[in-house]
Scaffold this motif. Structure first.
Motif, PDB file in Angstrom:
ATOM      1  N   ARG A  14      43.359 -50.028  22.855  1.00 12.19           N
ATOM      2  CA  ARG A  14      42.266 -50.214  21.885  1.00 12.19           C
ATOM      3  C   ARG A  14      42.672 -49.690  20.525  1.00 12.19           C
ATOM      4  O   ARG A  14      42.510 -50.343  19.490  1.00 12.19           O
ATOM      5  N   ALA A  17      45.354 -51.800  18.909  1.00 11.51           N
ATOM      6  CA  ALA A  17      44.875 -53.105  18.440  1.00 11.51           C
ATOM      7  C   ALA A  17      44.132 -52.951  17.129  1.00 11.51           C
ATOM      8  O   ALA A  17      44.354 -53.717  16.185  1.00 11.51           O
ATOM      9  N   ILE A  18      43.261 -51.969  17.082  1.00  9.46           N
ATOM     10  CA  ILE A  18      42.483 -51.774  15.863  1.00  9.46           C
ATOM     11  C   ILE A  18      43.392 -51.366  14.723  1.00  9.46           C
ATOM     12  O   ILE A  18      43.257 -51.820  13.574  1.00  9.46           O
ATOM     13  N   LEU A  21      45.298 -54.411  13.528  1.00 12.85           N
ATOM     14  CA  LEU A  21      44.425 -55.314  12.772  1.00 12.85           C
ATOM     15  C   LEU A  21      44.181 -54.770  11.373  1.00 12.85           C
ATOM     16  O   LEU A  21      44.223 -55.496  10.389  1.00 12.85           O
ATOM     17  N   LEU A  25      45.202 -56.594   7.860  1.00  8.93           N
ATOM     18  CA  LEU A  25      44.246 -56.836   6.790  1.00  8.93           C
ATOM     19  C   LEU A  25      44.648 -56.111   5.522  1.00  8.93           C
ATOM     20  O   LEU A  25      44.515 -56.655   4.410  1.00  8.93           O
ATOM     21  N   ARG A  31      42.350 -54.711  -1.692  1.00  9.37           N
ATOM     22  CA  ARG A  31      41.677 -53.432  -1.439  1.00  9.37           C
ATOM     23  C   ARG A  31      42.098 -52.864  -0.072  1.00  9.37           C
ATOM     24  O   ARG A  31      41.293 -52.348   0.676  1.00  9.37           O
ATOM     25  N   PHE A  34      41.084 -49.370   0.965  1.00 12.45           N
ATOM     26  CA  PHE A  34      39.660 -49.231   1.273  1.00 12.45           C
ATOM     27  C   PHE A  34      39.345 -49.822   2.633  1.00 12.45           C
ATOM     28  O   PHE A  34      38.621 -49.238   3.453  1.00 12.45           O
ATOM     29  N   LEU A  35      39.895 -50.985   2.892  1.00 10.03           N
ATOM     30  CA  LEU A  35      39.599 -51.669   4.142  1.00 10.03           C
ATOM     31  C   LEU A  35      40.168 -50.925   5.338  1.00 10.03           C
ATOM     32  O   LEU A  35      39.562 -50.861   6.402  1.00 10.03           O
ATOM     33  N   SER A  38      37.873 -48.234   5.991  1.00  6.29           N
ATOM     34  CA  SER A  38      36.628 -48.731   6.554  1.00  6.29           C
ATOM     35  C   SER A  38      36.791 -49.097   8.021  1.00  6.29           C
ATOM     36  O   SER A  38      35.942 -48.817   8.854  1.00  6.29           O
ATOM     37  N   ALA A  39      37.911 -49.753   8.326  1.00  7.92           N
ATOM     38  CA  ALA A  39      38.153 -50.148   9.706  1.00  7.92           C
ATOM     39  C   ALA A  39      38.260 -48.937  10.610  1.00  7.92           C
ATOM     40  O   ALA A  39      37.741 -48.917  11.729  1.00  7.92           O
ATOM     41  N   GLY A  42      34.857 -47.577  10.972  1.00  5.33           N
ATOM     42  CA  GLY A  42      34.081 -48.433  11.845  1.00  5.33           C
ATOM     43  C   GLY A  42      34.473 -48.274  13.296  1.00  5.33           C
ATOM     44  O   GLY A  42      33.622 -48.251  14.186  1.00  5.33           O
ATOM     45  N   SER A  43      35.762 -48.184  13.536  1.00  5.22           N
ATOM     46  CA  SER A  43      36.217 -48.001  14.903  1.00  5.22           C
ATOM     47  C   SER A  43      35.753 -46.660  15.449  1.00  5.22           C
ATOM     48  O   SER A  43      35.354 -46.547  16.607  1.00  5.22           O
ATOM     49  N   ALA A  46      32.389 -46.929  16.454  1.00  4.85           N
ATOM     50  CA  ALA A  46      32.195 -47.740  17.646  1.00  4.85           C
ATOM     51  C   ALA A  46      32.516 -46.978  18.916  1.00  4.85           C
ATOM     52  O   ALA A  46      32.107 -47.357  20.003  1.00  4.85           O
TER      53      ALA A  46
END
Lengths: 487, 226, 140
Positions: A14, A17-18, A21, A25, A31, A34-35, A38-39, A42-43, A46
């Protein structure tokens, strides 16, 4: 490892993979920094946050509860410094109290703590009412004794709660604390002005009774320190088959089949001498029975009766059964006057009473006899004499009483005295109907002359042929109506 | 499994972009507001009010506030707090106003405050508020008073409403906000502005504190050994 | 603040809380710090929070019948002196702290005033602060 660290460390699929990704990106957008962030966030969000839950607080780690060190500033318990006794020690006086609500140590009820303050015995006191100067206290400041967890302070805190013994102008520092699940004004000279401090709710000590239990609940019902049992001594403890708790004046014993039962005073002392629950009497089955100014306690295997003029004596086993059938302390025998004793043959037992005796042999059982017959029986050698052990309880007749034994009988006749009827004479007497038969009551002791053995009765005579040993009954007159024996 | 992971990553990416967009637009709004002169700023002549859509309209003009406030707590106690000696943000809330809900949530667990400041929540008294509704919203570490008297003393027009009283007991800011973060940001800004003003503290202020304690410069206690 | 005939004009920087307890008596707490919600009647939960310059006071009322006893023979609210404080005069002793207790009767009602100082070494100022508080008290 936190969830975030788990995400950042590409150890799981997991996470990898994140991470991958996010990196893809990031390479394809202006950006990307920043992304990526954020990811990751976010992960992280989650991920199940259960791992972030606080570690549970340390459990109640010791029997003494929180604040049990000397440096904690609290005062020790009187049970700790007063030989296990939960009461103000000599040289101290109850000076105030407070309660802690919802205490599990009191079954969820309020727990009351009473401060026992020192007296101002060392000097004449001056100054305002409350606490005298420490130089006047009857004790000196120190910590609880070593070797146990209640290390709290003793005779250090010069504070007075003020509800108790308000007639005493000054007291010294707090020597120790008494605990109770019943209000202190029920057993100390205290007013009912309530003070509350829940910080002390779980304070305890090894020599206090311990967690709420069947025994503590019963002690609470009885009124604790103000009850006949008085203050507790040491903690509750296990005994074979159940549990027990000592008090200054007695004991509470608990077994599932009997429930919590208490013994008190001289009965409790005798019970202790007999080994308490593990002794010959077993567990108490009833609370003490009050008989005027006397007491009795019933146990699984017997009874202890106490009279202020006689003392406390147990009646055990089959003798106790017979005693009960005879009406116990309120029956014909009255109170016991001896502990159970071994008979002279070493096999049987007997107990003496104010108005009689019970004798027991494993082959014959236990039977009682009243005072008059018992006195004659003892004079004749009791169980070791010619009569041997009793075979029946005493019979009550209108003008006489009768007890039967292995070797004959004793008949007590009102205004005439006691008469024994032995062996073959007794057998013939029984065959003729005994005391209610045609012969009536004996009027004299057995005689022996040239014609052999013989004994005179109201309405006849029994003679024994010296050559054959056979007994013959002869009547003086026609039979007359007789009384029915009263058992 | 792989599909699920990829789908999760895509969802995360989309959410992140959304959050970024929201944060950016929020920052732009704040910047615009600041450029318009809005915020809890110190003003030598009195407070400056901020109004956001849907909340109460603050008063204008000088307002004197009491030295202390008191009211009933949900535990049935009468609680009184001196407003002197520490900066205090008084939050006037109610259990029924929808805009207040964010503040109840923000205050539940140790809300962040500017250094040296404390937060006090004041609601209407038991006659106009529901103690049971307040109990559900009760902050764990912020005092909560039920007091009509305090609302009247501060001339509160409605809830949510905030009044900032400095350690000298002066009302230096009041108004409303749509979110706690918004109020906090404006509060911090106003405190920063206040730092640029000359401090009232100094030797005169120290004498004032001693006099309040009953000690004048001739008091023998000043010369006793400790 | 006012409760059941006991009123207090709060000095600057203080916080006070008053209630009637299960006996119907007044228990009033005042401190130079924020009072925690849970407090023993004589401040056991407050004492650990006191800084060196801080003060806590408890005014605790007793049964009316107690005014006949020698413990409550003093009349009127006390005037507190630095020498009234002692490091051992605490319900729960804490390093550096000291306390003072006063039993008295005012307006036919028996009370105890108990004061805790965050630092015994600053009892001159501490006593003055207590007196400032007491001067703002009135009992009817």
């Amino acid at each position: 490892m936190t969830a975030l660290e788990e995400v950042l460390a590409p150890t799981s699929f997991r996470a990898r993979a994140i991470d991958g990704l996010s990196a893809w990106l990031a390479r394809r957008t202006s950006r990307r920094g920043f992304l990526v962030r954020s990811a990751v966030v976010g992960s992280a969000l989650a991920v199940d946050t259960a791992g972030f839950a606080l570690r549970p607080g340390t459990a109640y780690a010791s029997v003494c509860g929180p604040g049990s060190t000397c440096g904690g500033g609290w005062t020790a318990f009187c049970a700790t410094v007063n030989h296990g006794i939960n009461t103000c020690p000599p040289g101290s006086i109850a000076a105030g109290w407070w309660k802690a609500d919802g205490a599990s140590l009191c079954g969820g009820r309020a727990r009351y703590i009473i401060d026992c303050n020192a007296t101002c015995s060392r000097c004449a006191t001056a100054g305002r009412a409350g606490i005298c100067s420490s130089g006047c206290w009857s004790c000196g400041c120190h910590c609880g004794p070593g070797g146990q967890c209640d290390q709290r302070k003793v005779c250090c805190n010069g504070f007075r709660y003020g509800q108790c013994n308000q007639q005493v102008r000054q007291v010294g520092g707090v020597v120790c604390r008494v605990v109770s699940c019943v209000p202190p004004w029920t057993f100390e000279n205290c007013t009912k002005a309530v003070a509350t401090d829940n910080a002390t709710r779980d304070h305890s000590a090894p020599l206090l009774p311990g967690p709420w239990s069947n025994i503590k609940a019963r002690y609470w019902q009885l009124g604790e320190n103000g009850s006949a049992l008085g203050p507790s001594v040491n903690a509750e403890f296990a005994v074979p088959g159940g549990r027990a708790q000592r008090y200054v004046n007695g004991r509470l014993s608990y077994k599932a089949s009997t429930g919590p039962r208490f013994t008190v005073g001289a009965v409790a002392m005798r019970y202790a001498q007999l080994g308490n629950e593990a002794g010959i009497l077993g567990f108490p089955t009833h609370d003490p029975i009050v008989i005027a100014n006397a007491r009795a306690s019933v146990f699984e295997k017997g009874r202890i009766s106490w009279h202020p003029l006689l003392g406390a004596y147990e009646v055990v086993g089959p003798l106790a059964v017979t005693y009960s059938a005879a009406g116990n302390e309120l029956g014909v025998l009255k109170f016991p006057t001896s502990v159970p004793r071994r008979a002279t043959d070493g096999e049987g037992r007997f107990s003496t009473f104010q108005r009689g005796r019970i004798s027991w042999h494993p082959s014959t059982g236990a039977f009682w006899m009243g005072a008059e017959i018992a006195a004659r029986y003892v004079a004749l050698g009791a169980e070791g004499g010619r009569l041997g052990y009793p075979l029946r309880n005493e019979l009550g007749l209108t003008a006489a009483k009768s007890s039967g034994f292995q070797g004959g009988r004793i008949v007590w006749v009102t205004a005439a005295g006691t008469f024994e009827v032995y062996d073959v004479l007794d057998t013939a007497y029984t065959g003729a109907g005994g005391e209610t038969g045609q012969l009536g009551l004996p009027t004299a002791q057995e005689q022996t002359d040239d014609s052999g053995r013989w004994q005179q009765f109201e309405h006849g005579r029994i003679t024994v042929d010296p050559s054959t040993g056979q007994a013959t009954v002869s009547y003086d007159t026609q039979p007359s109506p007789t009384d029915s024996p009263t058992p | 499994m792989t599909t699920a992971v990829v789908a999760l990553g895509v969802a995360v990416l989309l959410l992140s972009v959304l959050v970024a967009g929201l944060l950016r637009s929020h920052a732009e709004i704040l910047k615009a507001l600041h450029e318009l002169g809005a915020g809890l700023e110190l003003d030598k002549d009195g407070p400056v009010s901020v109004t956001i859509d849907g909340v109460s309209t603050p008063r204008t003009g000088d307002v004197s506030v009491p030295d202390s406030i008191s009211g009933e707590t949900l535990d049935g106690e009468l609680l009184a707090l001196s407003l002197l000696g520490q900066d205090t943000l008084v939050a006037f809330l109610s259990s029924g106003c929808s805009t207040c809900q964010e503040f109840w949530t923000a205050f539940r667990d140790d809300p962040p405050l500017p250094a040296g400041a404390r937060l006090v929540v004041v609601t209407r008294g038991p006659g106009e508020e529901s103690p049971s509704a307040l109990e559900k919203r009760r902050p764990s570490s912020v005092p909560l008073l039920m007091s009509d008297e305090t609302w009247e003393a501060f001339g509160v027009p409605g809830s949510p409403y905030f009044a900032y009283v400095d350690a000298a007991g002066r009302l230096v800011g009041e108004g409303s906000g749509a979110s706690w973060q918004q109020v906090l940001d404006l509060l911090q800004q106003s405190r920063a502005d206040a730092l640029r003003r000359p401090s009232r503290r100094g030797p005169d202020r120290d004498d004032e504190v001693l006099r309040d304690a009953g000690i004048d410069r001739d008091s023998p206690s000043l010369w006793e050994a400790g | 603040m006012r409760l059941s005939g006991v009123s207090l004009a709060l000095p600057a920087g203080w916080q006070a809380a008053a209630r009637r307890n299960e006996s119907g008596h007044v228990v009033l707490h005042a401190a130079t710090i924020a009072l925690p919600r849970s407090r023993g009647d004589f401040g056991s939960d407050v004492a650990p929070l006191l800084g060196a310059d801080d003060v806590f006071c408890s005014l605790f009322e007793y049964d009316r019948a107690s005014i006949e006893t020698v413990l409550f023979s003093a009349r009127g609210l006390p005037v507190v002196r630095p020498s009234d404080f002692a490091v051992g005069a605490l319900q729960r002793s804490r390093p550096g702290q000291s306390g003072a207790q006063f039993f008295f009767t005012q307006a036919g009602r028996p009370f105890c005033l108990f004061a805790i100082l965050g630092s015994h070494g600053r009892r001159v100022a501490g006593a003055a602060r207590v007196n400032t508080l007491v001067r703002g008290m009135a009992i009817a």
